[in-house]
Design a protein around this motif. Sequence first.
Motif, PDB file in Angstrom:
ATOM      1  N   ALA A 110       0.818  -5.455 -18.576  1.00 45.75           N
ATOM      2  CA  ALA A 110       0.422  -5.342 -17.720  1.00 45.75           C
ATOM      3  C   ALA A 110      -1.202  -6.495 -18.285  1.00 45.75           C
ATOM      4  O   ALA A 110      -1.413  -6.483 -19.597  1.00 45.75           O
ATOM      5  N   ALA A 111      -1.768  -6.998 -17.404  1.00 45.38           N
ATOM      6  CA  ALA A 111      -3.149  -7.448 -17.507  1.00 45.38           C
ATOM      7  C   ALA A 111      -4.028  -6.751 -18.557  1.00 45.38           C
ATOM      8  O   ALA A 111      -3.991  -5.936 -18.078  1.00 45.38           O
ATOM      9  N   LEU A 112      -4.811  -7.558 -18.818  1.00 47.87           N
ATOM     10  CA  LEU A 112      -5.930  -6.551 -20.146  1.00 47.87           C
ATOM     11  C   LEU A 112      -7.076  -7.240 -20.107  1.00 47.87           C
ATOM     12  O   LEU A 112      -7.723  -8.360 -19.716  1.00 47.87           O
ATOM     13  N   ASN A 113      -8.014  -6.426 -20.014  1.00 51.73           N
ATOM     14  CA  ASN A 113      -9.825  -6.261 -20.074  1.00 51.73           C
ATOM     15  C   ASN A 113     -10.378  -5.535 -20.896  1.00 51.73           C
ATOM     16  O   ASN A 113      -9.900  -4.368 -21.183  1.00 51.73           O
ATOM     17  N   VAL A 114     -10.869  -5.971 -21.970  1.00 49.26           N
ATOM     18  CA  VAL A 114     -11.730  -4.867 -23.212  1.00 49.26           C
ATOM     19  C   VAL A 114     -12.591  -6.022 -23.455  1.00 49.26           C
ATOM     20  O   VAL A 114     -12.859  -6.657 -23.415  1.00 49.26           O
ATOM     21  N   GLU A 115     -14.170  -4.344 -23.062  1.00 47.10           N
ATOM     22  CA  GLU A 115     -15.611  -4.917 -23.408  1.00 47.10           C
ATOM     23  C   GLU A 115     -15.625  -3.746 -24.264  1.00 47.10           C
ATOM     24  O   GLU A 115     -15.043  -2.590 -24.458  1.00 47.10           O
ATOM     25  N   MET A 116     -16.531  -3.689 -25.438  1.00 46.62           N
ATOM     26  CA  MET A 116     -16.820  -3.183 -26.153  1.00 46.62           C
ATOM     27  C   MET A 116     -17.925  -4.031 -26.866  1.00 46.62           C
ATOM     28  O   MET A 116     -18.081  -4.889 -26.796  1.00 46.62           O
ATOM     29  N   GLY A 117     -19.224  -3.164 -27.402  1.00 44.92           N
ATOM     30  CA  GLY A 117     -20.520  -3.446 -27.790  1.00 44.92           C
ATOM     31  C   GLY A 117     -20.360  -3.490 -29.173  1.00 44.92           C
ATOM     32  O   GLY A 117     -21.321  -4.768 -29.454  1.00 44.92           O
ATOM     33  N   VAL A 118     -19.799  -3.037 -30.040  1.00 49.02           N
ATOM     34  CA  VAL A 118     -20.020  -3.246 -30.952  1.00 49.02           C
ATOM     35  C   VAL A 118     -18.538  -2.326 -31.987  1.00 49.02           C
ATOM     36  O   VAL A 118     -18.289  -1.401 -32.395  1.00 49.02           O
ATOM     37  N   ASN A 128       0.248 -10.947 -22.041  1.00 49.16           N
ATOM     38  CA  ASN A 128      -0.042 -11.137 -20.139  1.00 49.16           C
ATOM     39  C   ASN A 128      -1.488 -11.949 -20.435  1.00 49.16           C
ATOM     40  O   ASN A 128      -1.485 -11.825 -21.805  1.00 49.16           O
ATOM     41  N   ASP A 129      -2.495 -12.207 -19.435  1.00 52.45           N
ATOM     42  CA  ASP A 129      -3.191 -13.036 -19.867  1.00 52.45           C
ATOM     43  C   ASP A 129      -4.082 -11.504 -19.995  1.00 52.45           C
ATOM     44  O   ASP A 129      -4.279 -10.106 -19.638  1.00 52.45           O
ATOM     45  N   LEU A 130      -5.923 -11.612 -20.586  1.00 50.43           N
ATOM     46  CA  LEU A 130      -6.463 -11.515 -21.784  1.00 50.43           C
ATOM     47  C   LEU A 130      -7.708 -11.941 -21.332  1.00 50.43           C
ATOM     48  O   LEU A 130      -7.831 -12.977 -21.494  1.00 50.43           O
ATOM     49  N   ASN A 131      -8.884 -10.630 -21.140  1.00 54.26           N
ATOM     50  CA  ASN A 131     -10.142 -11.255 -21.204  1.00 54.26           C
ATOM     51  C   ASN A 131     -10.965 -10.398 -22.333  1.00 54.26           C
ATOM     52  O   ASN A 131     -10.459  -8.693 -22.284  1.00 54.26           O
ATOM     53  N   ALA A 132     -11.292 -10.331 -23.720  1.00 52.44           N
ATOM     54  CA  ALA A 132     -12.206  -9.707 -24.693  1.00 52.44           C
ATOM     55  C   ALA A 132     -12.825 -10.151 -25.193  1.00 52.44           C
ATOM     56  O   ALA A 132     -12.777 -10.962 -24.965  1.00 52.44           O
ATOM     57  N   GLU A 133     -13.992  -8.975 -24.865  1.00 50.95           N
ATOM     58  CA  GLU A 133     -15.632  -9.514 -25.372  1.00 50.95           C
ATOM     59  C   GLU A 133     -16.301  -8.381 -26.260  1.00 50.95           C
ATOM     60  O   GLU A 133     -15.636  -7.461 -25.826  1.00 50.95           O
ATOM     61  N   VAL A 134     -16.063  -8.243 -27.642  1.00 54.66           N
ATOM     62  CA  VAL A 134     -17.335  -7.882 -28.560  1.00 54.66           C
ATOM     63  C   VAL A 134     -18.269  -8.934 -28.093  1.00 54.66           C
ATOM     64  O   VAL A 134     -18.853  -9.207 -28.708  1.00 54.66           O
ATOM     65  N   GLY A 135     -19.672  -7.193 -28.244  1.00 52.95           N
ATOM     66  CA  GLY A 135     -21.485  -8.113 -28.727  1.00 52.95           C
ATOM     67  C   GLY A 135     -21.343  -8.006 -29.687  1.00 52.95           C
ATOM     68  O   GLY A 135     -21.842  -9.454 -30.304  1.00 52.95           O
ATOM     69  N   VAL A 136     -21.308  -7.184 -30.678  1.00 50.01           N
ATOM     70  CA  VAL A 136     -21.026  -7.840 -32.205  1.00 50.01           C
ATOM     71  C   VAL A 136     -19.420  -7.323 -33.135  1.00 50.01           C
ATOM     72  O   VAL A 136     -19.569  -5.821 -33.263  1.00 50.01           O
TER      73      VAL A 136
END
Length: 186
Positions: A110-118, A128-136
């Motif tokens: 599965a392609a994956l998207n992750v968003e996390m604040g801290v 598979n494809d991945l987009n991961a973003e972490v604020g801090v």
Amino acid sequence: LATAALLTTFVSTSVMAKDIKRIEQTVDVSGEKSLSFNVGVGSLELQTCNCDEVTLKITVEASDGSWNIFSSKDVDDAELSVRNRRGGVSFEVDEKDTKQTWVVTIPASAALNVEMGVGHVEIEGFNNDLNAEVGVGHIEVNLTGDDYDSISAETGVGDSAIRGLSGKVKNKRAMVSDSARYRGDG
């Protein structure tokens, strides 16, 4: 005296119970192309399997950031939200003022998207494809192949690392932010 001790233990346990909630769930994601995880504050550990389901073990804890020792966040109402969106499934526990610890097993394909604040994100054995973003915080991606189209890991403040790809990762470090990207033929 024994009755008072037992009552005190019961009351203490009851007070503690509302400070922590554990959620365990398995979700069939057969036919879904992508998975999204949104975590406010905490950690997310993703492992993969040759399966068609997502297995989640989540601990939601009341945040200890309050200056008032008598105010306690009640996390008994915390629930896992699972939504179908545009060919994918999203997962979130939308509970403010909490620290969440997620241990998740996902289909490797599965392609994956992750968003996390801290917090901290760790991904193992992903295919598979991945987009991961972490604020801090920190993102660590450990891959076992090189057949990917796009892998992106970004932090506003912190570090990001993509391991397992032989020299093809572009790292960009600014004052406090960090990003690691890979573009391939996958």
